[in-house]
Motif scaffolding. Structure first.
Motif, PDB file in Angstrom:
ATOM      1  N   ALA A 381       0.838  -1.201   0.000  1.00 12.79           N
ATOM      2  CA  ALA A 381       0.000   0.000   0.000  1.00 12.79           C
ATOM      3  C   ALA A 381       0.867   1.243   0.000  1.00 12.79           C
ATOM      4  O   ALA A 381       0.910   2.024   0.963  1.00 12.79           O
ATOM      5  CB  ALA A 381      -0.930  -0.012   1.206  1.00 12.79           C
ATOM      6  N   CYS A 382       1.615   1.412  -1.086  1.00 15.54           N
ATOM      7  CA  CYS A 382       2.451   2.597  -1.234  1.00 15.54           C
ATOM      8  C   CYS A 382       2.451   3.024  -2.689  1.00 15.54           C
ATOM      9  O   CYS A 382       2.146   2.243  -3.593  1.00 15.54           O
ATOM     10  CB  CYS A 382       3.879   2.346  -0.737  1.00 15.54           C
ATOM     11  N   LEU A 383       2.821   4.254  -2.916  1.00 20.07           N
ATOM     12  CA  LEU A 383       2.733   4.884  -4.223  1.00 20.07           C
ATOM     13  C   LEU A 383       4.072   4.803  -4.947  1.00 20.07           C
ATOM     14  O   LEU A 383       5.089   5.289  -4.445  1.00 20.07           O
ATOM     15  CB  LEU A 383       2.317   6.348  -4.044  1.00 20.07           C
ATOM     16  N   VAL A 384       4.074   4.164  -6.119  1.00 18.69           N
ATOM     17  CA  VAL A 384       5.282   4.087  -6.934  1.00 18.69           C
ATOM     18  C   VAL A 384       5.396   5.380  -7.742  1.00 18.69           C
ATOM     19  O   VAL A 384       4.613   5.626  -8.656  1.00 18.69           O
ATOM     20  CB  VAL A 384       5.254   2.872  -7.882  1.00 18.69           C
ATOM     21  N   VAL A 385       6.358   6.203  -7.388  1.00 24.44           N
ATOM     22  CA  VAL A 385       6.565   7.473  -8.081  1.00 24.44           C
ATOM     23  C   VAL A 385       7.458   7.238  -9.294  1.00 24.44           C
ATOM     24  O   VAL A 385       8.517   6.611  -9.169  1.00 24.44           O
ATOM     25  CB  VAL A 385       7.209   8.509  -7.140  1.00 24.44           C
ATOM     26  N   PRO A 386       7.062   7.683 -10.479  1.00 25.79           N
ATOM     27  CA  PRO A 386       7.899   7.490 -11.677  1.00 25.79           C
ATOM     28  C   PRO A 386       9.291   8.075 -11.492  1.00 25.79           C
ATOM     29  O   PRO A 386       9.469   9.109 -10.830  1.00 25.79           O
ATOM     30  CB  PRO A 386       7.124   8.237 -12.768  1.00 25.79           C
ATOM     31  N   ASP A 387      10.277   7.416 -12.065  1.00 24.46           N
ATOM     32  CA  ASP A 387      11.662   7.861 -11.969  1.00 24.46           C
ATOM     33  C   ASP A 387      11.795   9.235 -12.626  1.00 24.46           C
ATOM     34  O   ASP A 387      11.538   9.383 -13.823  1.00 24.46           O
ATOM     35  CB  ASP A 387      12.571   6.851 -12.668  1.00 24.46           C
ATOM     36  N   PRO A 388      12.197  10.256 -11.879  1.00 26.66           N
ATOM     37  CA  PRO A 388      12.301  11.599 -12.466  1.00 26.66           C
ATOM     38  C   PRO A 388      13.354  11.707 -13.560  1.00 26.66           C
ATOM     39  O   PRO A 388      13.334  12.654 -14.351  1.00 26.66           O
ATOM     40  CB  PRO A 388      12.665  12.477 -11.258  1.00 26.66           C
ATOM     41  N   LYS A 389      14.268  10.721 -13.629  1.00 20.79           N
ATOM     42  CA  LYS A 389      15.284  10.737 -14.678  1.00 20.79           C
ATOM     43  C   LYS A 389      14.700  10.392 -16.050  1.00 20.79           C
ATOM     44  O   LYS A 389      15.300  10.697 -17.079  1.00 20.79           O
ATOM     45  CB  LYS A 389      16.397   9.738 -14.333  1.00 20.79           C
ATOM     46  N   LEU A 390      13.543   9.730 -16.049  1.00 21.25           N
ATOM     47  CA  LEU A 390      12.919   9.353 -17.318  1.00 21.25           C
ATOM     48  C   LEU A 390      12.110  10.535 -17.842  1.00 21.25           C
ATOM     49  O   LEU A 390      11.046  10.847 -17.333  1.00 21.25           O
ATOM     50  CB  LEU A 390      12.029   8.126 -17.123  1.00 21.25           C
ATOM     51  N   LYS A 391      12.618  11.165 -18.861  1.00 21.15           N
ATOM     52  CA  LYS A 391      11.969  12.342 -19.418  1.00 21.15           C
ATOM     53  C   LYS A 391      11.146  12.030 -20.666  1.00 21.15           C
ATOM     54  O   LYS A 391      10.313  12.833 -21.093  1.00 21.15           O
ATOM     55  CB  LYS A 391      13.025  13.391 -19.789  1.00 21.15           C
ATOM     56  N   LYS A 392      11.365  10.834 -21.260  1.00 17.99           N
ATOM     57  CA  LYS A 392      10.730  10.534 -22.533  1.00 17.99           C
ATOM     58  C   LYS A 392       9.847   9.295 -22.484  1.00 17.99           C
ATOM     59  O   LYS A 392       9.562   8.681 -23.504  1.00 17.99           O
ATOM     60  CB  LYS A 392      11.798  10.347 -23.613  1.00 17.99           C
ATOM     61  N   SER A 393       9.419   8.899 -21.279  1.00 19.91           N
ATOM     62  CA  SER A 393       8.589   7.701 -21.142  1.00 19.91           C
ATOM     63  C   SER A 393       7.130   8.022 -20.872  1.00 19.91           C
ATOM     64  O   SER A 393       6.297   7.126 -20.826  1.00 19.91           O
ATOM     65  CB  SER A 393       9.136   6.804 -20.023  1.00 19.91           C
ATOM     66  N   GLY A 394       6.812   9.297 -20.676  1.00 17.01           N
ATOM     67  CA  GLY A 394       5.432   9.695 -20.477  1.00 17.01           C
ATOM     68  C   GLY A 394       4.644   9.632 -21.772  1.00 17.01           C
ATOM     69  O   GLY A 394       5.211   9.624 -22.870  1.00 17.01           O
ATOM     70  N   LEU A 395       3.329   9.604 -21.645  1.00 18.19           N
ATOM     71  CA  LEU A 395       2.474   9.452 -22.821  1.00 18.19           C
ATOM     72  C   LEU A 395       2.657  10.595 -23.814  1.00 18.19           C
ATOM     73  O   LEU A 395       2.573  10.384 -25.028  1.00 18.19           O
ATOM     74  CB  LEU A 395       1.005   9.364 -22.377  1.00 18.19           C
ATOM     75  N   ALA A 396       2.919  11.792 -23.329  1.00 23.27           N
ATOM     76  CA  ALA A 396       3.098  12.932 -24.223  1.00 23.27           C
ATOM     77  C   ALA A 396       4.472  12.946 -24.883  1.00 23.27           C
ATOM     78  O   ALA A 396       4.677  13.656 -25.874  1.00 23.27           O
ATOM     79  CB  ALA A 396       2.876  14.229 -23.454  1.00 23.27           C
ATOM     80  N   ALA A 397       5.417  12.172 -24.335  1.00 22.34           N
ATOM     81  CA  ALA A 397       6.784  12.205 -24.845  1.00 22.34           C
ATOM     82  C   ALA A 397       7.111  11.068 -25.804  1.00 22.34           C
ATOM     83  O   ALA A 397       7.935  11.237 -26.709  1.00 22.34           O
ATOM     84  CB  ALA A 397       7.771  12.181 -23.672  1.00 22.34           C
ATOM     85  N   VAL A 398       6.509   9.900 -25.621  1.00 19.85           N
ATOM     86  CA  VAL A 398       6.805   8.784 -26.529  1.00 19.85           C
ATOM     87  C   VAL A 398       6.211   9.095 -27.905  1.00 19.85           C
ATOM     88  O   VAL A 398       5.142   9.716 -28.003  1.00 19.85           O
ATOM     89  CB  VAL A 398       6.243   7.442 -26.000  1.00 19.85           C
ATOM     90  N   PRO A 399       6.879   8.674 -28.977  1.00 20.26           N
ATOM     91  CA  PRO A 399       6.323   8.925 -30.312  1.00 20.26           C
ATOM     92  C   PRO A 399       4.956   8.265 -30.470  1.00 20.26           C
ATOM     93  O   PRO A 399       4.661   7.252 -29.827  1.00 20.26           O
ATOM     94  CB  PRO A 399       7.360   8.289 -31.243  1.00 20.26           C
ATOM     95  N   LYS A 400       4.148   8.823 -31.323  1.00 16.58           N
ATOM     96  CA  LYS A 400       2.830   8.251 -31.576  1.00 16.58           C
ATOM     97  C   LYS A 400       2.964   6.989 -32.429  1.00 16.58           C
ATOM     98  O   LYS A 400       3.944   6.795 -33.133  1.00 16.58           O
ATOM     99  CB  LYS A 400       1.931   9.281 -32.277  1.00 16.58           C
ATOM    100  N   TRP A 401       1.947   6.145 -32.310  1.00 16.44           N
ATOM    101  CA  TRP A 401       1.916   4.927 -33.120  1.00 16.44           C
ATOM    102  C   TRP A 401       1.594   5.298 -34.559  1.00 16.44           C
ATOM    103  O   TRP A 401       0.759   6.148 -34.800  1.00 16.44           O
ATOM    104  CB  TRP A 401       0.861   3.966 -32.566  1.00 16.44           C
ATOM    105  N   PRO A 402       2.275   4.707 -35.570  1.00 12.77           N
ATOM    106  CA  PRO A 402       3.219   3.575 -35.470  1.00 12.77           C
ATOM    107  C   PRO A 402       4.690   3.968 -35.376  1.00 12.77           C
ATOM    108  O   PRO A 402       5.558   3.106 -35.386  1.00 12.77           O
ATOM    109  CB  PRO A 402       2.945   2.816 -36.762  1.00 12.77           C
TER     110      PRO A 402
END
Length: 600
Positions: A381-402
């Protein structure tokens, strides 16, 4: 030179000593691989496996091949036609009902493993081909009337003659799944432009939601527990829609963090706010930053729906407020809402998490819990905070499909030995290999193969090379190997962690093609070949194929065991004609249980 007692030390001939050590290594390696089979087989009942060694000296080194002498495996009882070893209802009484623990994976010990071939149901036929299979399947392939009777008013499926028909109904979409998804797309425009590619459906029913999304370029993992009657996952896979057995209970789902672009629950009856919100914390973990969580059913739209939920409007209002408070504490924001559908979005960056007080509940997870650890990892019961070093893994940062399929993800560089160049090299290698596979197996790339599995992938190169074909691939990463599954998801593919010393989380006869590349070379020190092969036979459909790429040491032994399972195999050369490895192209025969034949 002398010992302490004055006796001289004699030096053996170096070449004979090297040869002896090499042969000893081969003997010990083979014995360690098969010792379990010698002690666990029952006399006269199962395949007899004997290990022999053959060595020939070539340029001063010992070259050996593993030889296996096998007889035919017997048939299991017809009662095992839907056998799922690690989620077996016959074993549920051993486990508690608390948080539905009984529905989780509980694999049998080695002395209880079945060493027999799972029979198909009476009247089984090769499945209807995609895309027609999305709307219909043979009744005899999944002969379960219970789900038809229980869900008849919801139009999940209809039995008509020799077939089950799937009209696309569901509890929360009585007018059909397409209309439901159309409304969802209006609420989430990112579903239309390639931003959203991977999705998870919890409590999937017969996977109509995931099936509809396939036509919209969104690849969904449909998840449902093993049920004593419904066989929902088996229906989904029979239709040609990705699905696995699973339940959010006490263990993490077998996916890395920040994997899915969207998660969905349509009246899946998961108590999201109970047990400290632990189930929603797991959804938060596997959603990538900026990802969406979609809920339809209680308590959404409680003002108009509460009468049909056998509750009071006050109770439903309270449940909704608790849910909203929990989501806010997890850095979700209400994104859109209309009618029965509500959409929340996970924080796209870490600004919200940075503002959370230390005494907030649920607390942030500490560094002792790896975010991507997901194989028999207890839920906390704890919150996994995304690694702040990852700048390009968010939905707005990854390229769109395909486009994202062929772009080296940011997380590739975080893997030991990983890099953009390693990723690109792997992709190029698999394009060449799959081109060769299609020459060896002309059905690959046609509608004869729909459900495929890459049993030990790295970056998903095999699946990527088939992306234009009418096939989907479940990418499996060994729970004991380097965890490359985040890269698979970042490029818009799907997969799961798994340990091949155990049974996979699916029903029998659910895959048209199994592909493995050096699996026995990598896992022979842990997993006995016989049991891995029997598991492959269990999940492979009759007339389905296996492409087995292995070192010369194992290839003959694999072929012998496959023959005992009634497979027909042909040894082929690799695309570069390597002497170190060969390819086996195998096909599983369609056979009927002897008990069915006697009953005629």
């Amino acid at each position: 030179m002398k010992h302490k007692d004055g006796k001289p030390i004699t030096h053996p001939d170096k070449s004979s000593r090297a040869a002896s050590m090499a042969i000893m290594f081969v003997v010990l390696f083979g014995l360690s691989f098969y010792l379990g089979g010698i002690f666990c087989s029952e006399k006269g009942k199962f395949v007899t496996i004997n290990t022999q060694k053959t060595a020939e000296t070539f340029k001063g080194s010992a070259v050996a091949t593993l030889q296996v002498k096998s007889n035919s495996f017997p048939e299991c009882s017809i009662d095992y036609q839907d056998y799922t070893p690690c989620t077996d209802p016959k074993r549920w009484r051993k486990y508690g009902y608390y948080r539905l623990t009984l529905l989780e994976r509980h694999c049998p010990p080695i002395f209880e493993r079945k060493e027999c071939l799972i029979p198909p149901p009476n009247g089984y036929k090769p499945p209807i081909r995609w895309p027609k299979s999305k709307d219909e399947c043979w009744y005899r392939n999944v002969p379960y009337d219970w789900i038809n009777k229980q869900k008849s008013n919801q139009h999940w499926l209809i039995k008509k003659g020799e077939k089950f028909l799937f009209p696309g109904g569901g509890t929360m979409f009585p007018n059909g799944v397409s209309e439901y998804v159309d409304l969802m797309q209006d609420l989430i425009p990112e579903m239309k432009d390639g931003t959203i590619r991977t999705a998870l459906d919890t409590g999937c029913g017969v996977a109509s939601w995931g099936g509809d999304l396939l036509d919209r370029g969104i690849l969904t993992v449909s998840l449902a527990p093993r049920d004593n009657h419904e066989a929902q996952v088996q229906f989904a896979l029979e239709r040609g829609i990705p699905a696995i057995l699973g339940v959010i209970s006490t263990q993490r789902l077998p996916f890395p963090s920040n994997s899915f672009d969207m998660a969905h629950c349509s009246r899946c009856l998961i108590p999201w706010t109970e047990f400290g919100g632990i189930y929603l914390l797991e959804i938060h973990r596997i959603l990538r930053p900026g990802g969406f969580w979609v809920l339809s059913g209680p308590p959404v739209n409680y003002e108009n729906r509460w009468r049909g939920w056998n509750t009071t409007v006050e109770e439903q209002k309270s449940d909704y407020e608790k849910l909203q408070d929990l989501l806010t504490s997890l850095c979700f924001k209400m994104y859109n809402k209309k009618g029965d559908i509500a959409v929340w979005q996970k924080s796209p960056d870490n600004s919200c998490y940075d503002k959370l007080a230390k005494e907030t509940y649920p607390p942030k997870c500490d560094d002792s819990l790896e975010p991507d650890s997901a194989w028999y990892t207890p839920l906390r019961a704890c919150l996994v905070v995304p690694d702040p070093k990852l700048k390009k893994s968010g939905l707005a940062a990854v390229p769109k499909w395909p486009e994202r399929l062929n772009v080296a993800p940011e997380r590739a560089s975080l893997i030991d030995g990983g890099s953009s160049s390693a990723f690109n090299h792997d992709d190029s290698k698999w394009k060449n290999r799959v081109k060769h596979y299609k020459k060896l197996l002309p059905d690959l790339g046609t509608d004869k193969i729909r459900n495929a599995m890459d049993m030990n992938t790295v970056y998903g190169g095999f699946a990527s090379s088939l992306i234009k074909d009418p096939v989907w691939v479940m990418n499996v990463v060994s729970s004991y190997a380097t965890n490359t599954l985040p890269v698979v998801y970042d490029r818009g593919l799907i997969g799961t962690l798994h340990d091949w010393c155990e049974a996979f989380s699916t029903y029998p006869r659910t895959y048209d093609l199994l592909h493995l590349d050096g699996l026995f070379t990598e896992e022979s020190h842990r997993c006995e070949m016989k049991y891995v092969m029997l598991e492959m036979d269990r999940i492979l459909r009759p007339t389905g194929y296996a492409i087995i790429r292995e070192s010369n040491y194992y290839i003959n032994a694999i072929s012998s065991i496959a023959k005992g399972m009634r497979w027909v195999c042909h040894k082929q050369e690799t695309e570069d004609g390597s002497d170190k490895e060969k390819i086996l192209i195998c096909q599983k025969k369609l056979w009927q249980s002897s008990s069915n034949r006697r009953s005629r």
